[in-house]
Design a protein around this motif. Structure first.
Motif, PDB file in Angstrom:
ATOM      1  N   GLN A   1       0.827  -1.199   0.000  1.00  0.00           N
ATOM      2  CA  GLN A   1       0.000   0.000   0.000  1.00  0.00           C
ATOM      3  C   GLN A   1       0.871   1.263   0.000  1.00  0.00           C
TER       4      GLN A   1
ATOM      5  N   ARG B   1      -5.028  -3.646 -11.151  1.00  0.00           N
ATOM      6  CA  ARG B   1      -5.330  -3.058  -9.843  1.00  0.00           C
ATOM      7  C   ARG B   1      -4.038  -2.531  -9.234  1.00  0.00           C
TER       8      ARG B   1
ATOM      9  N   SER C   1      -2.004  -0.322  -5.988  1.00  0.00           N
ATOM     10  CA  SER C   1      -2.040  -0.127  -4.532  1.00  0.00           C
ATOM     11  C   SER C   1      -2.155   1.353  -4.185  1.00  0.00           C
TER      12      SER C   1
ATOM     13  N   GLY D   1      -5.332   4.702  -3.789  1.00  0.00           N
ATOM     14  CA  GLY D   1      -6.750   5.048  -3.827  1.00  0.00           C
ATOM     15  C   GLY D   1      -6.979   6.541  -3.899  1.00  0.00           C
TER      16      GLY D   1
ATOM     17  N   ASP E   1     -11.313   3.226  -5.430  1.00  0.00           N
ATOM     18  CA  ASP E   1     -12.065   2.770  -4.267  1.00  0.00           C
ATOM     19  C   ASP E   1     -11.376   3.303  -3.022  1.00  0.00           C
ATOM     20  N   SER E   2     -12.056   4.175  -2.279  1.00  0.00           N
ATOM     21  CA  SER E   2     -11.463   4.780  -1.087  1.00  0.00           C
ATOM     22  C   SER E   2     -11.401   3.799   0.076  1.00  0.00           C
ATOM     23  N   GLN E   3     -12.371   2.858   0.150  1.00  0.00           N
ATOM     24  CA  GLN E   3     -12.412   1.906   1.259  1.00  0.00           C
ATOM     25  C   GLN E   3     -11.224   0.945   1.225  1.00  0.00           C
ATOM     26  N   TYR E   4     -10.926   0.420   0.036  1.00  0.00           N
ATOM     27  CA  TYR E   4      -9.839  -0.552  -0.094  1.00  0.00           C
ATOM     28  C   TYR E   4      -8.545   0.081  -0.597  1.00  0.00           C
ATOM     29  N   ARG E   5      -8.548   1.402  -0.796  1.00  0.00           N
ATOM     30  CA  ARG E   5      -7.371   2.134  -1.279  1.00  0.00           C
ATOM     31  C   ARG E   5      -6.786   1.434  -2.508  1.00  0.00           C
ATOM     32  N   GLU E   6      -7.583   1.395  -3.550  1.00  0.00           N
ATOM     33  CA  GLU E   6      -7.133   0.772  -4.793  1.00  0.00           C
ATOM     34  C   GLU E   6      -7.660   1.552  -5.988  1.00  0.00           C
TER      35      GLU E   6
END
Length: 340
Positions: free
Chosen positions: A44, A248, A250, A252, A294-299
């Protein structure tokens, strides 16, 4: 016959949104296993911490008209949009006092200056020039072929030119990362019979502010690219269409990723050379555009149009957002850019 323009305008937009939503469902594309270049556990991305040292200038006009404060504010706004973390005022005050003490002792800027946490990047700016000029145009008149007279009133033209040097220090490598000269200007015209064309206080302040904003707008993408977040490739999904290649990353929304931005995927990390817009892309593998975050999964999901390029990408390869190359110019992504 009655027309309903609002309905006709909304229909193509609705169709575009509908097709875009279908395209952005990643579960519709099978996961393809790709070769692992390196361990991607804990991949991340981290937000870069930036300390902006208050701008300096030997120019009295810059101090009087708060040009330093305006410039610092615009730089903070530009850098924060990349997901970088601007150090808060309390910590900033503490770090600045440590820098001043270090300079008074005759030391160069470096890690030894800090007792507090060392920021990743330090920005130091100096306003080098604010030039003001004006010119007077007398009233005039002219006639067209039909004999109609057109009158132009007397007026004054005012122009403000602004220049500043922005020095960016990489505190992890203890070196000057980049030095950028930014320029901006503002020209306005006012009807008046005063041939001296003086700058009044309101005009002076608005002109200086506008010229700084012009510089920030013109060089903003260059500065953003210097701070653009880096990420790693984690996953690859594809479809039957050769253009359906999705990776995808790492990174977001909180790190500055957003749909419509172009991304370069490389084997090694890119470092700047002589200019913010010049990067060493010798290890470039593929280019794509962020289609979903995606802000929740930082992706973030990046689409690469070339299947040939996509098949060369490995898990663990680096990805970097490039603000100086807007993807909206590409017809393939035009609809996406209009939406976002």
């Amino acid at each position: 016959m009655k027309f309903f323009p609002s309905i006709y305008l909304l229909m193509p937009i609705a169709l575009l949104l509908s097709s875009c939503k279908t395209m952005l469902k990643m579960q519709d594309y099978p996961n393809k296993k790709i070769m692992l270049r390196e361990n991607i556990s804990g991949a991340q991305s981290k937000r870069t911490q930036v300390l902006i040292v208050p701008s300096k200038s030997k120019l009295e006009i810059a101090k009087e008209k708060s040009a330093n404060r305006i410039l610092d504010g615009k730089l903070a706004e530009i850098i924060a949009s990349t997901g970088a973390e601007i150090i808060d005022r309390e910590l900033q005050k503490k770090l600045l006092s440590e820098i001043k003490r270090c300079e008074n002792q005759g030391y160069a800027l470096g890690r030894q200056c800090f007792k507090s946490k060392v920021p990743d990047i330090i920005i130091s700016t100096e306003i080098t020039s604010i030039d003001l000029s004006s010119s007077f145009s007398r009233a005039s008149s002219s006639k067209d072929k039909k004999g109609k007279t057109y009158k132009t009133p007397a007026s004054c033209s005012y122009k403000t030119n602004f220049e500043s040097l922005v020095n960016i220090y990489n505190m992890q490598k203890l070196q000057l990362k980049e030095s950028v000269k930014i320029k901006g200007n503002k020209s306005i015209s006012q009807d008046t019979n005063n041939a001296k064309c003086p700058f009044n206080q309101a005009l002076l302040e608005s002109s200086i502010t506008a010229s700084i904003q012009d510089a920030a707008k013109y060089y903003g993408s260059d500065i953003k690219t210097l701070f653009s977040p880096k990420a790693k490739v984690i996953e690859y999904r594809w479809g039957n269409n050769q253009k359906d290649n999705f990776f995808r990353l790492s990174i977001g929304k909180s790190e500055g990723a957003r749909p419509g931005l172009e991304v370069v995927i490389m084997r090694d990390e890119a470092e700047t050379t002589n200019s913010p817009s010049q990067y060493d892309f010798s290890s470039e593998i593929a280019r794509g555009v962020i289609m979903k975050t995606d802000s929740q999964y930082r992706e973030a999901w990046v689409q690469v149009k070339s299947r040939e390029s996509a098949l060369r990408v490995k898990a663990g390869d680096f990805a970097k957002i490039i603000y100086t190359a807007p993807a909206c110019k590409d017809k393939f992504y035009k609809g996406l850019c209009e939406i976002f």
